[in-house]
Design a protein around this motif. Structure first.
Motif, mmCIF file in Angstrom:
data_model
loop_
_atom_site.group_PDB
_atom_site.id
_atom_site.type_symbol
_atom_site.label_atom_id
_atom_site.label_comp_id
_atom_site.label_asym_id
_atom_site.label_seq_id
_atom_site.Cartn_x
_atom_site.Cartn_y
_atom_site.Cartn_z
ATOM 1 N N LEU A 88 72.309 8.986 -13.082
ATOM 2 C CA LEU A 88 72.379 7.288 -13.142
ATOM 3 C C LEU A 88 71.323 7.126 -14.151
ATOM 4 C CD1 LEU A 88 74.244 4.686 -12.377
ATOM 5 C CD2 LEU A 88 71.810 4.726 -11.099
ATOM 6 N N ALA A 89 71.810 5.950 -15.325
ATOM 7 C CA ALA A 89 71.070 5.795 -16.320
ATOM 8 C C ALA A 89 70.871 3.640 -16.527
ATOM 9 C CB ALA A 89 70.955 5.450 -17.670
ATOM 10 N N LEU A 90 70.630 3.403 -16.345
ATOM 11 C CA LEU A 90 70.088 1.749 -16.287
ATOM 12 C C LEU A 90 69.901 1.975 -17.781
ATOM 13 C CD1 LEU A 90 68.994 0.839 -12.761
ATOM 14 C CD2 LEU A 90 71.427 0.865 -13.692
ATOM 15 N N TYR A 91 70.226 0.468 -18.151
ATOM 16 C CA TYR A 91 69.430 -0.059 -19.232
ATOM 17 C C TYR A 91 69.493 -1.559 -19.955
ATOM 18 C CZ TYR A 91 72.006 4.173 -20.497
ATOM 19 O OH TYR A 91 72.364 5.846 -20.653
ATOM 20 N N VAL A 123 71.893 -5.931 -17.665
ATOM 21 C CA VAL A 123 71.530 -4.331 -17.176
ATOM 22 C C VAL A 123 72.394 -3.728 -17.138
ATOM 23 C CG1 VAL A 123 70.591 -2.681 -15.274
ATOM 24 C CG2 VAL A 123 69.160 -5.030 -15.941
ATOM 25 N N ILE A 124 73.047 -2.804 -18.185
ATOM 26 C CA ILE A 124 73.699 -1.744 -17.687
ATOM 27 C C ILE A 124 73.635 -0.016 -16.866
ATOM 28 C CG2 ILE A 124 75.433 -0.740 -19.755
ATOM 29 C CD1 ILE A 124 74.690 -2.403 -21.824
ATOM 30 N N GLU A 125 74.542 -0.058 -16.456
ATOM 31 C CA GLU A 125 74.506 1.152 -15.617
ATOM 32 C C GLU A 125 75.297 2.346 -16.139
ATOM 33 O OE1 GLU A 125 75.639 1.740 -10.887
ATOM 34 O OE2 GLU A 125 77.199 1.575 -12.356
ATOM 35 N N LYS A 126 74.981 3.729 -16.869
ATOM 36 C CA LYS A 126 76.084 4.566 -17.376
ATOM 37 C C LYS A 126 76.414 5.535 -16.222
ATOM 38 C CE LYS A 126 77.845 7.194 -20.474
ATOM 39 N NZ LYS A 126 78.946 7.524 -20.408
ATOM 40 N N LYS A 139 73.119 4.565 -29.228
ATOM 41 C CA LYS A 139 74.160 3.399 -29.502
ATOM 42 C C LYS A 139 73.409 1.751 -29.094
ATOM 43 C CE LYS A 139 77.411 7.371 -28.601
ATOM 44 N NZ LYS A 139 79.103 7.526 -27.566
ATOM 45 N N LEU A 140 72.723 1.740 -27.671
ATOM 46 C CA LEU A 140 71.927 0.539 -27.113
ATOM 47 C C LEU A 140 70.815 0.104 -28.840
ATOM 48 C CD1 LEU A 140 72.927 0.633 -23.738
ATOM 49 C CD2 LEU A 140 74.448 -0.170 -24.964
ATOM 50 N N ILE A 146 65.536 -3.420 -24.625
ATOM 51 C CA ILE A 146 64.324 -3.313 -23.971
ATOM 52 C C ILE A 146 64.055 -2.603 -22.918
ATOM 53 C CG2 ILE A 146 63.223 -5.197 -22.369
ATOM 54 C CD1 ILE A 146 65.108 -7.083 -23.273
ATOM 55 N N GLU A 147 64.582 -1.791 -22.114
ATOM 56 C CA GLU A 147 64.061 -0.580 -21.473
ATOM 57 C C GLU A 147 64.975 0.064 -20.646
ATOM 58 O OE1 GLU A 147 61.727 -0.944 -16.643
ATOM 59 O OE2 GLU A 147 61.910 -2.934 -17.403
ATOM 60 N N TYR A 148 64.738 1.420 -20.043
ATOM 61 C CA TYR A 148 65.775 2.490 -20.191
ATOM 62 C C TYR A 148 65.303 3.467 -19.058
ATOM 63 C CZ TYR A 148 67.703 7.550 -20.451
ATOM 64 O OH TYR A 148 67.726 8.103 -19.527
ATOM 65 N N SER A 149 66.163 3.331 -17.957
ATOM 66 C CA SER A 149 65.432 4.496 -17.071
ATOM 67 C C SER A 149 66.532 5.224 -16.202
ATOM 68 C CB SER A 149 64.962 3.666 -15.168
ATOM 69 O OG SER A 149 64.469 4.059 -14.453
ATOM 70 N N LYS A 150 66.176 6.648 -15.663
ATOM 71 C CA LYS A 150 67.362 7.054 -15.647
ATOM 72 C C LYS A 150 67.327 7.735 -14.217
ATOM 73 C CE LYS A 150 67.755 11.694 -17.568
ATOM 74 N NZ LYS A 150 67.579 12.062 -16.108
#
Length: 176
Positions: A88-91, A123-126, A139-140, A146-150
């Protein structure tokens, strides 16, 4: 030859067990690239999902050492085709990018979703495999990443039914 493996370890809930497991990898010179742990469907039994780059021979030795720990029910090494897994990643993206409308199309095309929107960011979730999630970063980026967390890997083993029946039997036995 080194390749990516998933190691699953079923444990009792004990203080320090994470350290005791990870130190075995460290002593063998194996770097853990992902570690996720949570309670299983059986209360009191926890499942560690550990992703590593190593050789099968080295991992078989590590699993043997891990299983000698008192709190361990079982440990297994899995090839990629033996598990179903996701991460899971949050952007966090600048809200200014919502003005163009292109990003909403990008989100839909990549099977992602918006979790929250504020005045400054959203915040986007993928979910997906590691490469999909890092490709999505590229792509983003033009939209103001601004930030990414996985998360680490979450996995289900395709063949583990008999072992889970064994764990359920342990649950049925009253503690002495």
């Amino acid at each position: 030859m080194q390749k990516e493996y998933t190691v699953t370890v079923y444990t009792e809930d004990r203080i320090g067990i994470t350290n005791r497991i990870t130190i075995i990898f460290t002593r063998r010179g194996i770097n853990i690239t992902s570690l996720t742990t949570a309670e299983t469907e059986i209360p009191g039994v926890y499942k560690f999902i550990i992703t590593v780059m190593s050789t099968r021979e080295k991992l078989d030795k590590v699993v043997g050492q891990i299983e000698r720990l008192i709190e361990i029910h079982r440990a297994f090494v899995h090839e990629e085709e033996e598990v179903v897994y996701q991460e899971l990643a949050l952007y966090k993206i600048s809200t200014r990018s919502l003005d163009t409308g292109d990003i909403e199309r990008l989100i839909r095309e990549n099977q992602a979703r918006i979790l929250t929107i504020t005045a400054d960011y959203f915040v986007i979730e993928k979910t997906g495999h590691q490469q999909e999630l890092t490709d999505f970063i590229k792509k983003l980026e033009p939209y103001g990443l601004i930030e990414y967390s996985k998360s680490g890997r979450v996995a289900i083993v395709k063949w583990s039914r008999r072992f889970h029946e064994h764990l359920k039997e342990l649950q049925a036995v009253p503690e002495s």
